[in-house]
Design a protein around this motif. Structure first.
Motif, mmCIF file in Angstrom:
data_model
loop_
_atom_site.group_PDB
_atom_site.id
_atom_site.type_symbol
_atom_site.label_atom_id
_atom_site.label_comp_id
_atom_site.label_asym_id
_atom_site.label_seq_id
_atom_site.Cartn_x
_atom_site.Cartn_y
_atom_site.Cartn_z
ATOM 1 N N ARG A 145 21.790 47.529 15.904
ATOM 2 C CA ARG A 145 20.615 48.247 15.395
ATOM 3 C C ARG A 145 21.028 49.492 14.620
ATOM 4 N N PHE A 197 19.864 49.788 10.843
ATOM 5 C CA PHE A 197 18.710 50.658 10.637
ATOM 6 C C PHE A 197 19.079 52.107 10.330
ATOM 7 N N ASP A 211 16.587 55.726 17.076
ATOM 8 C CA ASP A 211 16.386 54.312 17.380
ATOM 9 C C ASP A 211 16.043 54.116 18.856
ATOM 10 N N ARG A 221 12.284 45.716 15.642
ATOM 11 C CA ARG A 221 13.736 45.839 15.505
ATOM 12 C C ARG A 221 14.372 44.504 15.102
#
Length: 148
Positions: free
Chosen positions: A25, A29, A39, A78
């Protein structure tokens, strides 16, 4: 070799799985999309975590919520496939697995997502319909979409 799908509660994740999915992630991201945001938002313990492993590496992931956590309906968030594996088109498989998991685990059909605007057509092919105007989330254009 095929991708192997797993779905686990937060408590059932191993330390290594949690580390790998958080790393994935962050790679996508935060680093790839150049977004400075938190996050780890406190929702992971409330989610089901669906991930795909290929050659003992987590390469695809979503987190799934029952109705009432992120939206009134169930939701998928996500959504991520590691950059080295996007040519395998596992994003569609990831979303189909996520939709099926929501139906099986939560017993509902309606699903809401906050989709990056450039992926609108991809999500429409999976039955999602735009339900909001464009808005910025972490300086990236998004739209709310609903399926079911």
């Amino acid at each position: 070799m095929e991708i192997v799908w797993h779905i686990k509660t937060f408590e059932a994740l191993t330390v290594n799985e949690l580390y790998a999915l958080l790393k994935l992630r962050s790679e996508v991201f935060v680093v790839e999309q150049n977004c400075v945001y938190l996050d780890i938002d406190g929702k992971d313990p409330l989610a089901l975590h669906l991930f795909g492993e290929f050659e003992n590496q987590i390469v695809a992931y979503t987190r799934l919520f029952k109705p009432g956590i992120s939206y009134d309906s169930a939701s998928i968030g996500r959504v991520v496939v590691a950059s080295d594996y996007r040519n395998k088109k596992w994003g569609k498989d990831l979303m189909l697995q996520s939709i099926l998991a929501i139906e099986n685990h939560f017993g509902v059909a309606q699903i809401t997502i906050s989709a990056q605007l450039y992926l609108k057509k991809f999500y429409e092919l999976l039955g999602f319909v735009q339900s909001s105007e464009m808005y910025l989330e972490d300086d990236i254009p998004h739209i709310k979409m609903i399926r079911g």
